[in-house]
Write an enzyme that holds these catalytic residues in place. Structure first.
Site, PDB file in Angstrom:
ATOM      1  N   TRP A 151      -9.378   0.011  31.882  1.00 53.36           N
ATOM      2  CA  TRP A 151      -8.657  -1.100  31.238  1.00 53.36           C
ATOM      3  C   TRP A 151      -8.557  -0.942  29.729  1.00 53.36           C
ATOM      4  O   TRP A 151      -8.760  -1.908  28.999  1.00 53.36           O
ATOM      5  CB  TRP A 151      -9.313  -2.442  31.587  1.00 53.36           C
ATOM      6  N   ILE A 170       7.571 -28.462  34.198  1.00 53.53           N
ATOM      7  CA  ILE A 170       8.669 -29.194  33.545  1.00 53.53           C
ATOM      8  C   ILE A 170      10.006 -28.510  33.830  1.00 53.53           C
ATOM      9  O   ILE A 170      11.037 -29.171  33.972  1.00 53.53           O
ATOM     10  CB  ILE A 170       8.389 -29.313  32.018  1.00 53.53           C
ATOM     11  N   SER A 204     -14.127 -16.412  30.345  1.00 59.58           N
ATOM     12  CA  SER A 204     -14.523 -17.792  29.993  1.00 59.58           C
ATOM     13  C   SER A 204     -15.996 -18.031  30.323  1.00 59.58           C
ATOM     14  O   SER A 204     -16.699 -18.744  29.596  1.00 59.58           O
ATOM     15  CB  SER A 204     -13.655 -18.795  30.763  1.00 59.58           C
ATOM     16  N   GLU A 210     -11.834  -9.481  26.365  1.00 56.40           N
ATOM     17  CA  GLU A 210     -12.783  -9.708  25.264  1.00 56.40           C
ATOM     18  C   GLU A 210     -13.799 -10.806  25.611  1.00 56.40           C
ATOM     19  O   GLU A 210     -14.141 -11.651  24.780  1.00 56.40           O
ATOM     20  CB  GLU A 210     -12.043 -10.013  23.958  1.00 56.40           C
TER      21      GLU A 210
HETATM   22  C1  LIG Z   1      -4.854  -6.216  30.170  1.00 56.55           C
HETATM   23  C2  LIG Z   1      -6.274  -5.855  29.866  1.00 56.55           C
HETATM   24  C3  LIG Z   1      -6.582  -5.216  28.682  1.00 56.55           C
HETATM   25  C4  LIG Z   1      -7.902  -4.838  28.407  1.00 56.55           C
HETATM   26  N1  LIG Z   1      -8.161  -4.108  27.269  1.00 56.55           N
HETATM   27  C5  LIG Z   1      -9.415  -3.621  27.071  1.00 56.55           C
HETATM   28  C6  LIG Z   1      -9.682  -2.723  25.983  1.00 56.55           C
HETATM   29  O1  LIG Z   1      -8.811  -2.417  25.165  1.00 56.55           O
HETATM   30  N2  LIG Z   1     -10.936  -2.208  25.857  1.00 56.55           N
HETATM   31  C7  LIG Z   1     -11.938  -2.523  26.732  1.00 56.55           C
HETATM   32  O2  LIG Z   1     -13.045  -2.019  26.575  1.00 56.55           O
HETATM   33  N3  LIG Z   1     -11.715  -3.374  27.780  1.00 56.55           N
HETATM   34  C8  LIG Z   1     -10.479  -3.910  27.969  1.00 56.55           C
HETATM   35  N4  LIG Z   1     -10.233  -4.753  29.039  1.00 56.55           N
HETATM   36  C9  LIG Z   1     -11.330  -5.090  29.953  1.00 56.55           C
HETATM   37  C10 LIG Z   1     -11.839  -6.529  29.789  1.00 56.55           C
HETATM   38  O3  LIG Z   1     -12.447  -6.704  28.536  1.00 56.55           O
HETATM   39  C11 LIG Z   1     -12.780  -6.808  30.959  1.00 56.55           C
HETATM   40  O4  LIG Z   1     -11.969  -6.885  32.105  1.00 56.55           O
HETATM   41  C12 LIG Z   1     -13.573  -8.079  30.800  1.00 56.55           C
HETATM   42  O5  LIG Z   1     -14.566  -7.903  29.821  1.00 56.55           O
HETATM   43  C13 LIG Z   1     -14.237  -8.545  32.107  1.00 56.55           C
HETATM   44  O6  LIG Z   1     -14.917  -7.507  32.708  1.00 56.55           O
HETATM   45  P1  LIG Z   1     -14.697  -7.166  34.268  1.00 56.55           P
HETATM   46  O7  LIG Z   1     -13.233  -7.127  34.495  1.00 56.55           O
HETATM   47  O8  LIG Z   1     -15.486  -5.964  34.565  1.00 56.55           O
HETATM   48  O9  LIG Z   1     -15.261  -8.402  35.026  1.00 56.55           O
HETATM   49  P2  LIG Z   1     -16.800  -8.619  35.566  1.00 56.55           P
HETATM   50  O10 LIG Z   1     -17.743  -8.432  34.451  1.00 56.55           O
HETATM   51  O11 LIG Z   1     -16.960  -7.778  36.789  1.00 56.55           O
HETATM   52  O12 LIG Z   1     -16.731 -10.123  35.980  1.00 56.55           O
HETATM   53  C14 LIG Z   1     -16.157 -10.577  37.192  1.00 56.55           C
HETATM   54  C15 LIG Z   1     -16.350 -12.097  37.265  1.00 56.55           C
HETATM   55  O13 LIG Z   1     -17.763 -12.403  37.265  1.00 56.55           O
HETATM   56  C16 LIG Z   1     -18.041 -13.294  36.218  1.00 56.55           C
HETATM   57  N5  LIG Z   1     -19.388 -13.067  35.709  1.00 56.55           N
HETATM   58  C17 LIG Z   1     -19.940 -11.901  35.322  1.00 56.55           C
HETATM   59  N6  LIG Z   1     -21.206 -12.101  34.895  1.00 56.55           N
HETATM   60  C18 LIG Z   1     -21.447 -13.434  35.013  1.00 56.55           C
HETATM   61  C19 LIG Z   1     -22.575 -14.278  34.709  1.00 56.55           C
HETATM   62  N7  LIG Z   1     -23.712 -13.796  34.201  1.00 56.55           N
HETATM   63  N8  LIG Z   1     -22.467 -15.603  34.961  1.00 56.55           N
HETATM   64  C20 LIG Z   1     -21.316 -16.124  35.466  1.00 56.55           C
HETATM   65  N9  LIG Z   1     -20.214 -15.371  35.758  1.00 56.55           N
HETATM   66  C21 LIG Z   1     -20.286 -14.047  35.517  1.00 56.55           C
HETATM   67  C22 LIG Z   1     -16.970 -13.025  35.178  1.00 56.55           C
HETATM   68  O14 LIG Z   1     -16.826 -14.123  34.268  1.00 56.55           O
HETATM   69  C23 LIG Z   1     -15.758 -12.816  36.052  1.00 56.55           C
HETATM   70  O15 LIG Z   1     -15.257 -14.075  36.447  1.00 56.55           O
HETATM   71  C24 LIG Z   1      -8.934  -5.153  29.312  1.00 56.55           C
HETATM   72  C25 LIG Z   1      -8.626  -5.835  30.502  1.00 56.55           C
HETATM   73  C26 LIG Z   1      -7.319  -6.158  30.799  1.00 56.55           C
HETATM   74  C27 LIG Z   1      -7.018  -6.837  32.101  1.00 56.55           C
END
Ligand SMILES: Cc1cc2nc3c(=O)[nH]c(=O)nc-3n(C[C@H](O)[C@H](O)[C@H](O)COP(=O)(O)OP(=O)(O)OC[C@H]3O[C@@H](n4cnc5c(N)ncnc54)[C@H](O)[C@@H]3O)c2cc1C
Length: 397
Positions: A157, A338, A367, A364
């Protein structure tokens, strides 16, 4: 206390808004449709400093404070989500770490390319198995061999990496040392052993390229460490704190754009003998949107101001990002409501804005992660009641 932008800030806002109205917004649908940035606009951003907001003046950048960056990000978000995300990642994730921790040699080597209008910067933190929990899940490793580091692992990503002359990569230089073994390293995507995979097919922000990367024994010179070895985790947290203000501002811009489209449409569309804007249910959606956008914008400016003043801003940045991203979701949802069926059509901008804003509660820091950051700070500020109950020394606020 003064809630008004000063005259310089208003002038900067006018410059960016005029630029975005003329050069960015008219191409937003095409950028989404073709999944390609409008490069003419990116090249012209160079001339007004939108590509060098985090680059020091001695290298030709405009080194803006955070309030002015937030002003620019809101205007970009109002014009085109894809362009705004790529520009936010370029400045806040691509350029900022090099500006903060780069050696004079690293800065002299990369800043000219990063601000030439032909490239955009990138930061690679996330991995296929680690997003929110980088501390527990990071796998990418660099092993020292003579004058080189040999990197193996995968990143997922990563915004802009296909357009970047260099990316900053978070990896382990001491695999057994926990987060004390994390470091940041500069890696050119052209390096043998670095494989940038095809762009992800995304729901929104389609013009902003996002890629997975594989490091297959990629070799980089020893001097490519960015900052101090072993400080990568702290560097990452600090960059994410700042980045949240940018994503908050971008979210306010997306919400503002959806709001403007909805109000315009509500004035034009008629039902039951009058404009739908005359129906109270529609007015309530308009009122809620106006209220929430205002609150989110004030929170973004407060966090930006705290950072610009050198004060602690981590909690306020998390609050602003959480608020603004969730406001963008509600406002764009109601903007579609709307519009009725027309809001469900690609012919109307609210459909695209709704898809684009969806990332803002995820990227980044999700929520849920923002709420973790806020709660941790609140508990510390309130004397760490858990530690007190367990007779431990409270964590200092
Ligand atoms: C379009 C796009 C651009 C991006 N650009 C970049 C980039 O330039 N560089 C980069 O490094 N990354 C990038 N990302 C990655 C992005 O920062 C991550 O997707 C994000 O940090 C969430 O990580 P994950 O997808 O692994 O979700 P996970 O960490 O696997 O989380 C999955 C779910 O579990 C929840 N969760 C996890 N831990 C807990 C907890 N302790 N308590 C409660 N809930 C929890 C999360 O909130 C989420 O709802 C990008 C992503 C997208 C989609």
């Amino acid at each position: 206390m003064n809630f008004e932008l000063d005259s310089d800030q208003k002038m900067w806002q006018r410059i960016v808004r005029d630029f975005c109205d003329a050069e960015v917004k008219p191409y937003a649908a095409e950028v989404d449709e073709t999944a390609t940035l409008h490069w003419e606009a990116i090249r012209r951003m160079r001339d007004i400093g939108l590509l060098s907001m985090d680059i020091p003046e001695e290298y030709g950048g405009i080194a803006l404070d955070t309030v002015n960056i937030a002003i620019a990000m809101e205007e970009l978000g109002r014009a085109c989500g894809s362009t705004a995300l790529s520009v936010a990642a370029h400045n806040g994730l691509g350029c900022a770490p090099i500006a903060r921790w780069g050696t004079p040699e690293q800065q002299a080597r990369y800043f000219p390319q990063l601000m030439d209008g032909e490239h955009l910067g990138a930061l690679a933190l996330t991995e296929p198995g680690a997003g929110s929990d980088l501390a527990g899940g990071l796998r990418t490793t660099a092993i020292r061999e003579g004058d080189e580091w040999v990197i193996t692992g995968d990143k997922a990503w990563i915004t802009n990496v296909s357009l970047a002359p260099v990316m900053t990569v978070l990896l382990k230089t001491r695999p057994d040392a926990g987060t004390s073994g994390f470091s940041m390293m500069l890696v050119e995507p052209e390096t043998p052993g670095v494989i940038v995979h095809p762009p992800e097919k995304k729901m929104g922000l389609r013009g902003s390229p996002t890629h997975m990367i594989t490091f297959d024994h990629a070799r980089v010179p020893a001097e490519n460490i960015l900052g101090e070895e072993g400080r990568g985790f702290q560097q990452t947290m600090s960059i994410l704190d700042s980045g949240r203000i940018g994503i908050g501002a971008l979210s306010v811009g997306l919400a503002q754009a959806a709001f403007e489209e909805a109000v315009k449409y509500a004035g034009e569309r008629r039902a039951f003998g009058r404009a739908i804007a005359d129906h109270q249910a529609i007015q309530w959606m308009i009122a809620d949107a106006a209220l929430e956008i205002d609150a989110a914008r004030l929170m973004v400016y407060r966090a930006a101001w705290l950072k610009s003043e050198g004060k602690s801003f981590s909690k306020q940045a998390a609050m602003a990002k959480l608020m603004a991203s969730e406001v963008a979701e509600r406002v764009s949802r109601n903007a579609i409501q709307i519009h009725g069926s027309y809001g469900y059509s690609r012919e109307f901008p609210v459909e695209r804005i709704y898809r684009d804003q969806r990332l803002m509660t995820i990227g980044e820091g999700t929520s849920e992660v923002q709420r973790m950051v806020i709660a941790r700070r609140v508990l510390q500020e309130m004397g760490d009641p858990v530690a007190q109950a367990e007779n431990r020394t409270p964590t200092p606020a």
